[in-house]
Design a protein around this motif. Sequence first.
Motif, mmCIF file in Angstrom:
data_model
loop_
_atom_site.group_PDB
_atom_site.id
_atom_site.type_symbol
_atom_site.label_atom_id
_atom_site.label_comp_id
_atom_site.label_asym_id
_atom_site.label_seq_id
_atom_site.Cartn_x
_atom_site.Cartn_y
_atom_site.Cartn_z
ATOM 1 N N TRP A 51 60.678 28.605 24.602
ATOM 2 C CA TRP A 51 61.282 27.704 25.590
ATOM 3 C C TRP A 51 60.823 28.009 27.008
ATOM 4 O O TRP A 51 61.172 27.294 27.946
ATOM 5 C CB TRP A 51 62.804 27.777 25.523
ATOM 6 C CG TRP A 51 63.350 27.101 24.311
ATOM 7 C CD1 TRP A 51 63.626 27.675 23.107
ATOM 8 C CD2 TRP A 51 63.666 25.707 24.154
ATOM 9 N NE1 TRP A 51 64.100 26.744 22.208
ATOM 10 C CE2 TRP A 51 64.141 25.524 22.827
ATOM 11 C CE3 TRP A 51 63.595 24.606 25.006
ATOM 12 C CZ2 TRP A 51 64.536 24.275 22.349
ATOM 13 C CZ3 TRP A 51 63.998 23.370 24.519
ATOM 14 C CH2 TRP A 51 64.459 23.217 23.206
ATOM 15 N N ALA A 52 60.050 29.100 27.185
ATOM 16 C CA ALA A 52 59.586 29.438 28.535
ATOM 17 C C ALA A 52 58.564 28.405 28.990
ATOM 18 O O ALA A 52 57.830 27.834 28.183
ATOM 19 C CB ALA A 52 58.967 30.832 28.523
ATOM 20 N N ASN A 53 58.526 28.180 30.275
ATOM 21 C CA ASN A 53 57.569 27.239 30.842
ATOM 22 C C ASN A 53 56.275 27.982 31.139
ATOM 23 O O ASN A 53 56.257 28.894 31.964
ATOM 24 C CB ASN A 53 58.152 26.629 32.126
ATOM 25 C CG ASN A 53 57.263 25.540 32.684
ATOM 26 O OD1 ASN A 53 56.085 25.438 32.318
ATOM 27 N ND2 ASN A 53 57.815 24.723 33.561
ATOM 28 N N SER A 54 55.197 27.578 30.467
ATOM 29 C CA SER A 54 53.931 28.300 30.624
ATOM 30 C C SER A 54 53.374 28.194 32.032
ATOM 31 O O SER A 54 52.481 28.948 32.414
ATOM 32 C CB SER A 54 52.909 27.770 29.614
ATOM 33 O OG SER A 54 52.638 26.412 29.872
ATOM 34 N N GLU A 55 53.903 27.257 32.809
ATOM 35 C CA GLU A 55 53.390 27.101 34.176
ATOM 36 C C GLU A 55 54.148 27.980 35.165
ATOM 37 O O GLU A 55 53.782 28.073 36.332
ATOM 38 C CB GLU A 55 53.483 25.635 34.597
ATOM 39 C CG GLU A 55 52.529 24.756 33.798
ATOM 40 C CD GLU A 55 52.731 23.277 34.058
ATOM 41 O OE1 GLU A 55 53.501 22.934 34.970
ATOM 42 O OE2 GLU A 55 52.138 22.477 33.329
ATOM 43 N N VAL A 67 53.323 31.062 21.898
ATOM 44 C CA VAL A 67 54.147 32.278 21.934
ATOM 45 C C VAL A 67 53.316 33.430 21.395
ATOM 46 O O VAL A 67 52.699 33.327 20.336
ATOM 47 C CB VAL A 67 55.414 32.094 21.064
ATOM 48 C CG1 VAL A 67 56.220 33.378 21.013
ATOM 49 C CG2 VAL A 67 56.254 30.947 21.602
ATOM 50 N N ARG A 68 53.296 34.523 22.138
ATOM 51 C CA ARG A 68 52.520 35.693 21.722
ATOM 52 C C ARG A 68 53.445 36.884 21.538
ATOM 53 O O ARG A 68 54.456 37.014 22.245
ATOM 54 C CB ARG A 68 51.448 36.029 22.769
ATOM 55 C CG ARG A 68 50.487 34.900 23.054
ATOM 56 C CD ARG A 68 49.585 34.607 21.864
ATOM 57 N NE ARG A 68 48.773 33.421 22.087
ATOM 58 C CZ ARG A 68 47.599 33.437 22.682
ATOM 59 N NH1 ARG A 68 47.093 34.583 23.111
ATOM 60 N NH2 ARG A 68 46.912 32.309 22.836
ATOM 61 N N ALA A 106 53.563 37.551 32.450
ATOM 62 C CA ALA A 106 53.526 36.186 31.919
ATOM 63 C C ALA A 106 54.952 35.655 31.807
ATOM 64 O O ALA A 106 55.907 36.436 31.693
ATOM 65 C CB ALA A 106 52.859 36.180 30.548
ATOM 66 N N PRO A 107 55.117 34.334 31.833
ATOM 67 C CA PRO A 107 56.464 33.779 31.670
ATOM 68 C C PRO A 107 57.066 34.165 30.317
ATOM 69 O O PRO A 107 56.344 34.278 29.326
ATOM 70 C CB PRO A 107 56.246 32.267 31.762
ATOM 71 C CG PRO A 107 54.787 32.049 31.607
ATOM 72 C CD PRO A 107 54.104 33.294 32.043
ATOM 73 N N GLY A 108 58.351 34.401 30.327
ATOM 74 C CA GLY A 108 59.055 34.709 29.082
ATOM 75 C C GLY A 108 58.910 36.149 28.636
ATOM 76 O O GLY A 108 59.344 36.497 27.532
ATOM 77 N N LEU A 109 58.320 37.005 29.484
ATOM 78 C CA LEU A 109 58.092 38.400 29.071
ATOM 79 C C LEU A 109 59.389 39.040 28.570
ATOM 80 O O LEU A 109 60.432 38.959 29.212
ATOM 81 C CB LEU A 109 57.560 39.208 30.254
ATOM 82 C CG LEU A 109 57.235 40.668 29.935
ATOM 83 C CD1 LEU A 109 55.891 40.767 29.230
ATOM 84 C CD2 LEU A 109 57.247 41.516 31.192
ATOM 85 N N ALA A 110 59.301 39.651 27.399
ATOM 86 C CA ALA A 110 60.475 40.332 26.828
ATOM 87 C C ALA A 110 60.001 41.501 25.983
ATOM 88 O O ALA A 110 58.897 41.471 25.438
ATOM 89 C CB ALA A 110 61.285 39.368 25.972
ATOM 90 N N PHE A 142 56.802 40.338 23.992
ATOM 91 C CA PHE A 142 56.664 38.891 23.776
ATOM 92 C C PHE A 142 56.314 38.243 25.113
ATOM 93 O O PHE A 142 56.801 38.664 26.154
ATOM 94 C CB PHE A 142 57.984 38.268 23.295
ATOM 95 C CG PHE A 142 58.536 38.887 22.049
ATOM 96 C CD1 PHE A 142 58.330 38.292 20.810
ATOM 97 C CD2 PHE A 142 59.274 40.064 22.105
ATOM 98 C CE1 PHE A 142 58.852 38.859 19.666
ATOM 99 C CE2 PHE A 142 59.795 40.639 20.959
ATOM 100 C CZ PHE A 142 59.584 40.039 19.728
ATOM 101 N N TRP A 143 55.531 37.189 25.054
ATOM 102 C CA TRP A 143 55.260 36.430 26.263
ATOM 103 C C TRP A 143 54.741 35.045 25.924
ATOM 104 O O TRP A 143 54.348 34.786 24.792
ATOM 105 C CB TRP A 143 54.262 37.181 27.166
ATOM 106 C CG TRP A 143 52.846 37.213 26.679
ATOM 107 C CD1 TRP A 143 51.827 36.392 27.059
ATOM 108 C CD2 TRP A 143 52.273 38.133 25.723
ATOM 109 N NE1 TRP A 143 50.664 36.731 26.396
ATOM 110 C CE2 TRP A 143 50.908 37.797 25.580
ATOM 111 C CE3 TRP A 143 52.774 39.201 24.980
ATOM 112 C CZ2 TRP A 143 50.052 38.486 24.729
ATOM 113 C CZ3 TRP A 143 51.917 39.880 24.125
ATOM 114 C CH2 TRP A 143 50.577 39.530 23.999
#
Lengths: 253, 254
Positions: free
Chosen positions: B127-131, B200-201, B148-152, B192-193
Amino acid sequence: MHLRRAREHLPLSLHAVGLSLGSVDGVCRQSLQRLRALTDEFQPGLVSDHLSFSVVKGQYLPDLFPLPYTKEALEVVAKNVDAAQDALGRQLLVENPSVYLSPAAQDFNEPDFLAALVKQTGCGVLLDINNVFVTATNTGQDPNVMLQGFLAKLPREAIGEIHLAGHTTRHLDFGQRLLLDDHGSKVDDAVWALYRAAIQVLGRVPTLVEWDNHLPEWHVLAAEALQADVVLAAVHSPFSEALPLAFNGTGNA
Amino acid sequence: MSLAQWQADLSAFALHGAVDAAARLLPHLKHSPIPAEAALAVHAACVHSALRSALGQRVPTVVALVGEEFFTTLSEAYARAHPPTAPQLSSWGNGLPAFIVAMPACAAYPWLADMAAFDLALDRVAWANSEDSGPALPLTPDVALVAAPGLAVLRCRYAVDRLRDAVAEATGGNEGALSAELLEAALHFYVFWCAADATVRCREISEPLAEVLETLFLSGDTSETAPEIPAERLTELAQELVSLPALRVVATTT
């Protein structure tokens, strides 16, 4: 991105499920804010939600719970519709729900309740013909009589959109028939007949075929949309020019 | 019956199957042509079916591992204990791993909570925005390390990434397909990112790197009193940090 591209070429109708217009706790502010952001960005021709509630004491339940059609409920819904229309800065269409349980004592029938709501708030109505059929059958009414009630009680210009959908039949232990509005099959022949009757009276009204479970091949969806187009094309409407979106296309959501 | 009572009772029955709520509602309902009990049951089924579907979409590997029947029961129990408190069901269920840990019936699946946490981490990143940009760490006045966005970062007691792969590869995707080796407990750390192409990686990383990422990017504390990483530790991990695709070195001056 896809919606943006679609909006460049077509008018949109945004159909919400989260405003909880019947909630005694007030309209759902989170959903309203998000809907406002969408309407600001996409400038849809039509915006709608349901005559139901889904938020109770801060809990959000994914169902469209029915309301008893009482004076108290009318006051609550009217207040919430006013709040929603104020926040959105536009008219909201309110959809008649599919009803499974019916209160023993009510002050209004469904058409009268919606007519009173339209009169009090200036909202419009999204007339779901499948819901008319499901509700009438589940509550022991004649679907044709119920539809005629809507057409007689509601101002024609208030009906801004029509929905069609499929339903399934569940046979209960003692032979009763329970209809479920599951949007998972073709529109029933009896619902098409009601639709034709409604369009004869209303003229061309933007129509959506809802199908969001057990999706079939695209050509099946397209055939359903085409069938609605055929009904609409056969009717000349004195009101079509007055509609905010006088398109005769149908879509699936 | 007041409208408030109607709403409280109807929702209590639908969510919890509350017998007292049903008893209050039934005298106010018509019983023909459909028995009121059957009509009430439609709403209970609708609520739990929708919640089960929403939760199942977030933890697909959990569903595949325990099967539909177990997961449906788990979902109903979780919904009753933690009903949604926001309208977006796509973000409901973050408490599932802790709930699984506390459920005696889940003890037979000791890796299940970790698997749920892994699935949920993947879903959140989706759900993270890649931009968007993730948090940034200034390295020099002119250069920053940007996440990166969504880093966890996730710590697990099982190799849940390999469990997930095994489930995906197994026909029918059930527990029987899992080897004993995969079910051995050992600490694993994952990052995760959301990549620039919006995919999703996820990658397994070392414990020291996980600690550094958590401290530098995920503590949420950017004040001067934020915990510091010893310089020698940073030097040791510099190559790993810079080569991690979840991070990129960015010039901060124009």
